[in-house]
Write a protein that holds these residues in place. Structure first.
Motif, mmCIF file in Angstrom:
data_model
loop_
_atom_site.group_PDB
_atom_site.id
_atom_site.type_symbol
_atom_site.label_atom_id
_atom_site.label_comp_id
_atom_site.label_asym_id
_atom_site.label_seq_id
_atom_site.Cartn_x
_atom_site.Cartn_y
_atom_site.Cartn_z
ATOM 1 N N THR A 1 2.670 9.397 64.766
ATOM 2 C CA THR A 1 4.128 9.286 64.604
ATOM 3 C C THR A 1 4.844 10.225 65.569
ATOM 4 O O THR A 1 5.828 9.851 66.217
ATOM 5 N N LYS A 2 4.311 11.433 65.681
ATOM 6 C CA LYS A 2 4.901 12.402 66.609
ATOM 7 C C LYS A 2 4.763 11.929 68.057
ATOM 8 O O LYS A 2 5.694 12.076 68.863
ATOM 9 N N LYS A 3 3.596 11.339 68.388
ATOM 10 C CA LYS A 3 3.373 10.871 69.761
ATOM 11 C C LYS A 3 4.291 9.694 70.102
ATOM 12 O O LYS A 3 4.699 9.527 71.255
ATOM 13 N N ILE A 4 4.604 8.866 69.116
ATOM 14 C CA ILE A 4 5.520 7.752 69.354
ATOM 15 C C ILE A 4 6.907 8.280 69.693
ATOM 16 O O ILE A 4 7.586 7.774 70.598
ATOM 17 N N ASP A 5 7.304 9.335 69.004
ATOM 18 C CA ASP A 5 8.627 9.936 69.256
ATOM 19 C C ASP A 5 8.633 10.784 70.526
ATOM 20 O O ASP A 5 9.638 10.810 71.248
ATOM 21 N N GLU A 6 7.515 11.474 70.780
ATOM 22 C CA GLU A 6 7.430 12.377 71.931
ATOM 23 C C GLU A 6 6.113 12.125 72.673
ATOM 24 O O GLU A 6 5.161 12.898 72.566
ATOM 25 N N PRO A 7 6.021 11.016 73.434
ATOM 26 C CA PRO A 7 4.759 10.665 74.095
ATOM 27 C C PRO A 7 4.339 11.682 75.143
ATOM 28 O O PRO A 7 5.172 12.339 75.771
ATOM 29 N N SER B 1 -0.857 8.696 72.584
ATOM 30 C CA SER B 1 0.451 8.263 73.079
ATOM 31 C C SER B 1 0.383 6.846 73.638
ATOM 32 O O SER B 1 1.307 6.042 73.440
ATOM 33 N N GLY C 1 0.297 4.631 70.750
ATOM 34 C CA GLY C 1 1.633 4.614 70.153
ATOM 35 C C GLY C 1 2.560 3.648 70.880
ATOM 36 O O GLY C 1 3.332 2.910 70.254
ATOM 37 N N GLU D 1 4.408 0.277 69.388
ATOM 38 C CA GLU D 1 5.830 -0.009 69.580
ATOM 39 C C GLU D 1 6.039 -1.375 70.244
ATOM 40 O O GLU D 1 7.023 -2.064 69.960
#
Length: 400
Positions: free
Chosen positions: A197-203, A209, A212, A216
């Motif tokens: 989830t963090k990698k989707i927001d901040e690849p 990533s 992620g 998406e």
């Protein structure tokens, strides 16, 4: 269980712990074994037969099928709930899923990591030489090398290595209670889910990533990405860690071959070939690889019926004298690239190129930099760890 279907996995001989059990060597090309749940899948040991069948569409890796010969009670309990990933799907679904994670493990990208892997190993050897001895090579070199590498590739903080090393051991152990294995698996899944989830927001520049981004884009589901991340994390550190330590023990037990490797450590082709022979000789996946027949298959006059489980004993293929003359001998000059240590066919190990580079750098560096490396205990006192999908060492006390 009967004499005709011995229990599997089989116990190796203490006097020859690297070779497959004697029962594997004496069985015919098609036999049966008894596994943990009392079922008796077919047992295939010959190199040529494995090459043919592991590319045969009449065999499936779909572990959700009734009668599939699961490795452990924990895996059997979890199988109905595991999303589709490369370890439980057949083509064409397997082909689609493998494409989503194949890129970072292609030879060219892995080779680009070689300088970084060399830095990691040199730094760990520096620390080892500066520290006390005897020391445990499993903890100082074996585990840290592949864990540092796979966490960097995947995008997992190395600081969390104790958590996922312990959890992954519980998740795949033959000795684990199914509920404990499931809890360990859930823990890894929750950890990676939060990280994804963090990698989707901040690849970043890492595999999580990349997955992620595919989530998406609708190319894979979130659950598929988490499950795949867990498989890469577990396989990416467990097997290479075992190979570094076990390879060292095997070489120390065969000093003529260790001297040969040390003398040729500056020859990349020799080191690469030696690595293949060590992979063949050890064959650390000692629980076989599993399939289930979806159609009848005739082999050597025996019919494997649709619905029958099949176990491929990789060490049997790697010690098949028809393919590898004098297989009990560790021979670093042997042309052993056709071994089955990584399996064979469409489901051959995703991380094999990475494992090869890690082992080549480790084997090419460790004994050159520590030429007096020696066991700190008698060979017979080295304790093996046999409870996982791959076998290894609980510790390897060494001195110099």
């Amino acid at each position: 269980m009967s004499d005709d279907a011995p229990y599997y996995p089989m116990t190796r001989e203490p006097s020859c712990p690297f070779a497959p059990a004697a029962a594997v060597r004496t069985m015919g090309p098609v036999g049966k074994v008894t596994i943990w749940d009392g079922s008796t899948p077919w047992f295939i040991t010959r190199h040529a037969d494995q090459r043919a069948l592991l590319n045969d569409a009449r065999l499936s890796i779909d572990e959700k099928r009734a009668g599939y010969p699961h490795m452990t009670p924990g895996r059997a309990a979890a199988a109905p709930h595991i999303p589709a990933v490369i370890t439980n799907t057949d083509p064409p679904e397997h082909t689609r899923l493998r494409r989503t994670v194949n890129g970072p493990f292609m030879v060219k990208r892995v080779e680009a990591l070689r300088p970084r892997i060399q830095e990691i190993i040199d730094s760990l050897v520096d620390d080892l030489l500066a520290g006390p001895h005897p020391t445990d090579l499993v903890q100082t070199i074996g585990l840290p090398v592949p864990t540092l590498v796979i966490t960097q590739i995947l995008g997992v903080p190395y600081a969390d290595h104790k958590f996922f090393q312990e959890a992954s051991h519980r998740a795949i152990s033959h000795d684990a209670d199914p509920s404990d294995a499931a809890a360990a698996g859930r823990g890894i899944g929750e950890y990676l889910g939060a990280l994804l989830t963090k990698k989707i927001d901040e690849p970043a520049d890492d595999v999580l990533s990349e997955m992620g981004a595919r989530v998406e884009a609708g190319e894979m589901t979130f659950a598929e990405a988490v499950t795949m991340g867990g498989a890469i994390l577990i396989a990416g550190h467990e097997t290479s860690a075992s190979m570094i330590s076990l390879g060292t023990l095997a070489l120390l037990h065969n000093p003529d071959q260790l001297a040969l490797l040390r003398e040729n450590s500056d020859d990349p082709k020799f080191v690469a070939n030696a690595t293949e022979e060590i992979l063949r000789y050890l064959t650390i996946v000692h629980s076989g690889i599993r399939r289930i027949a979806v159609e009848d298959i005739e082999l050597h006059g025996t019919v494997i019926r649709a619905g029958d489980g099949v176990v491929f004993e990789l060490a049997g293929a790697n010690y098949d004298p028809a393919e590898f003359p004098s297989p009990d001998r560790l021979d670093l000059r042997r042309a052993a690239r056709q071994h089955h240590a990584f399996g064979y066919g469409a489901h051959q190990c995703l991380g094999q190129s990475l494992a090869r580079v890690e082992l080549q750098v480790a084997y090419g560096t460790l004994y050159r930099r520590i030429p007096t490396l020696a066991l700190a205990v008698p060979f017979e006192e080295v304790e093996f760890a046999m409870e996982g999908v791959a076998y290894g060492l609980k510790s390897l006390p060494v001195t110099w």
